[in-house]
Design an enzyme around this catalytic site. Structure first.
Site, PDB file in Angstrom:
ATOM      1  N   CYS A  73       0.893  -1.172   0.000  1.00 28.32           N
ATOM      2  CA  CYS A  73       0.000   0.000   0.000  1.00 28.32           C
ATOM      3  C   CYS A  73       0.923   1.212   0.000  1.00 28.32           C
ATOM      4  O   CYS A  73       0.908   2.033   0.919  1.00 28.32           O
ATOM      5  CB  CYS A  73      -0.898   0.022   1.232  1.00 28.32           C
ATOM      6  N   ALA A  74       1.739   1.304  -1.046  1.00 30.07           N
ATOM      7  CA  ALA A  74       2.866   2.245  -1.031  1.00 30.07           C
ATOM      8  C   ALA A  74       2.449   3.712  -1.017  1.00 30.07           C
ATOM      9  O   ALA A  74       3.133   4.561  -0.463  1.00 30.07           O
ATOM     10  CB  ALA A  74       3.777   1.979  -2.222  1.00 30.07           C
TER      11      ALA A  74
ATOM     12  N   GLY B 252       6.421   7.301   1.198  1.00 33.14           N
ATOM     13  CA  GLY B 252       7.283   7.722   2.305  1.00 33.14           C
ATOM     14  C   GLY B 252       8.051   6.558   2.911  1.00 33.14           C
ATOM     15  O   GLY B 252       9.270   6.604   3.090  1.00 33.14           O
ATOM     16  N   LYS B 253       7.326   5.459   3.197  1.00 36.80           N
ATOM     17  CA  LYS B 253       7.972   4.293   3.817  1.00 36.80           C
ATOM     18  C   LYS B 253       8.784   3.509   2.783  1.00 36.80           C
ATOM     19  O   LYS B 253       9.802   2.906   3.109  1.00 36.80           O
ATOM     20  CB  LYS B 253       6.930   3.415   4.503  1.00 36.80           C
TER      21      LYS B 253
ATOM     22  N   ASP C 220       0.300  -0.135  -5.455  1.00 37.77           N
ATOM     23  CA  ASP C 220      -0.836   0.625  -4.928  1.00 37.77           C
ATOM     24  C   ASP C 220      -1.980   0.526  -5.922  1.00 37.77           C
ATOM     25  O   ASP C 220      -1.761   0.250  -7.099  1.00 37.77           O
ATOM     26  CB  ASP C 220      -0.456   2.101  -4.712  1.00 37.77           C
TER      27      ASP C 220
ATOM     28  N   ASP D 291       0.934  -1.382   4.876  1.00 37.57           N
ATOM     29  CA  ASP D 291       0.606  -0.147   5.575  1.00 37.57           C
ATOM     30  C   ASP D 291      -0.869   0.097   5.288  1.00 37.57           C
ATOM     31  O   ASP D 291      -1.229   0.809   4.367  1.00 37.57           O
ATOM     32  CB  ASP D 291       1.494   0.985   5.013  1.00 37.57           C
TER      33      ASP D 291
ATOM     34  N   CYS E 277      -2.119   3.912  10.896  1.00 41.48           N
ATOM     35  CA  CYS E 277      -1.972   5.159  11.656  1.00 41.48           C
ATOM     36  C   CYS E 277      -3.258   5.405  12.433  1.00 41.48           C
ATOM     37  O   CYS E 277      -3.807   6.494  12.451  1.00 41.48           O
ATOM     38  CB  CYS E 277      -1.604   6.331  10.747  1.00 41.48           C
TER      39      CYS E 277
END
Length: 412
Positions: free
Chosen positions: A241-242, A246-247, A265, A310, A363
């Site tokens: 889930c790019a 950022g990650k 993604d 993510d 998050c």
């Protein structure tokens, strides 16, 4: 909200106030995203200095953050007419101790009544922290009264600006010196090996260091996720889930640009942004794939040394950054996103090879999106092949950074 930072000697400038009102109209009545609206507003007048732009951005953000409280004090209901928006603005200014100019919008602003109402409503959490009833009830149910009260208060504080040094190009000490030469002071953060925290907010995107790809802006909690995945140079790593990556970029630097990093993604537009960022970062081991069917996933079954999920989530750990999200979220969204999280775990975990590892991260601060999802997954047929190695819950009020969750799972 703290009325401590009162600024009675501040003068309000008409064109800046108009910009704020226009911005609030777009966020509250047109459903636009606050960060996009602010970007538009800041381009409005070439003559504005950094203080003017700071005033517009911070005022819009504060009023978006405390919409419910201010609207209640101003006694107005959404959708807001322009007069209503001026009344909300007057509440903000009065609570900040700013002397209102004699413009027609402020003719009958009841300053004393405003302060009285503020004191009354500040005793009730959903007004004080300015959140919809259902989010308040959900937070209490999942975290308990005491924990939720502290967490939601922290989610209303302005977030620090945190940078992640790009170790492919430089190191923390050199980046710190380079930024210092551009008048930006930073400090190291304990337990966050790649992080620098700005001592004062600044526009870091105009610095030479940014243009040269020496850093990315990334919250300290978010920086822990890539570290958690335990990657080594030369591995085959999938970030499923790019998003804008950022990650992914962090993983690339931990892999020292060696090996294969596949960024996936469902949105091609996000991967296009990642391409630009990767070029600036000097990253060249990323391959991008749009998930437009089940094919790209099936092709990778049993192939990944490491997998990062993510997962899409409610975002209740990052309200400091996206204060308008609490007004856009709906209860049914949370129910649907939990189903998505289960599906994502179920489908994507099949890419991990025996002895490989994956991280499930969100998050969010809600156990139902975090540890409960992992526990549920471990009881499924696919999940039984995995063991939970460790997990980490980060609450904003304890860490001072974004709320996050990460779990490291190993395939037997």
């Amino acid at each position: 909200m703290n009325t401590q930072n009162r600024r009675p000697n501040m003068r309000l400038h008409r064109n800046l106030c108009f910009a704020v009102i226009d911005g609030l109209h777009l966020v509250f009545n047109e459903g636009e995203y606050a960060d996009k609206v602010i970007q538009q507003l800041l381009k409005r007048d070439k003559r504005w200095g950094s203080r003017d732009r700071g005033f517009v951005a911070e005022t819009v953000y504060t009023i978006v953050r405390y919409q419910r409280l201010y609207a209640e004090i101003a006694n107005v209901k959404a959708p807001y007419h322009r007069d209503d928006l001026w009344r909300i603005f007057a509440v903000w200014a009065t609570l900040k101790g700013i002397k209102l100019p004699d413009w027609k919008y402020f003719t009958d602003t009841p300053s004393r009544k405003i302060k009285g109402r503020f004191d009354e409503l500040s005793k009730i959490r959903k007004y004080k922290e300015s959140i919809p009833d259902w989010i308040d009830e959900l937070g209490v149910k999942e975290l308990g009264e005491a924990e939720w009260t502290k967490e939601i208060a922290m989610q209303n504080e302005q977030a620090d600006v945190i940078l992640r040094v790009n170790t492919l190009k430089t190191n923390k000490a050199d980046l710190q010196l380079k930024l210092q030469s551009e008048d930006i002071e930073t400090e190291f953060l304990p337990n966050h090996p790649s992080a620098l925290k700005l001592k004062e907010r600044a526009n870091v995107f105009v610095t030479q260091a940014f243009k040269d790809g020496w850093f990315e802006v990334q919250d300290a909690s978010s920086q822990l996720v890539a570290d958690y995945l335990d990657v080594k140079p030369g591995m085959k790593v999938v970030d499923v889930c790019a998003g804008a990556g950022g990650k992914t970029l962090h993983l690339a630097s931990l892999m020292e640009n060696k090996g294969q990093l596949i960024a996936m993604d469902i949105y091609e537009s996000k991967l296009r942004k990642l391409k630009v960022r990767a070029r600036r970062n000097g990253v060249h081991n990323i391959e991008m794939k749009v998930i437009d069917s089940t094919k790209p996933i099936k092709k990778l079954h049993g192939k990944a040394d490491r997998l990062l999920i993510d997962a899409p989530c409610s975002g209740l750990g990052v309200l400091r950054r996206n204060p308008d999200a609490k007004w856009k979220l709906q209860p049914e969204f949370i129910e649907n996103i939990k189903k998505t999280q289960q599906e994502v775990l179920e489908q994507y975990s099949k890419m991990v090879k025996s002895g490989g590892k994956m991280v499930y991260a969100t998050c969010s601060v809600l156990p139902s999106e975090n540890q409960e999802q992992v526990q549920k997954f471990l009881t499924t047929e696919t999940g039984q092949e995995f063991t939970l190695v460790k997990d980490k819950k980060i609450l904003a009020y304890k860490s001072g950074f974004d709320g996050f969750y990460m779990a490291l799972l190993e395939k037997k």
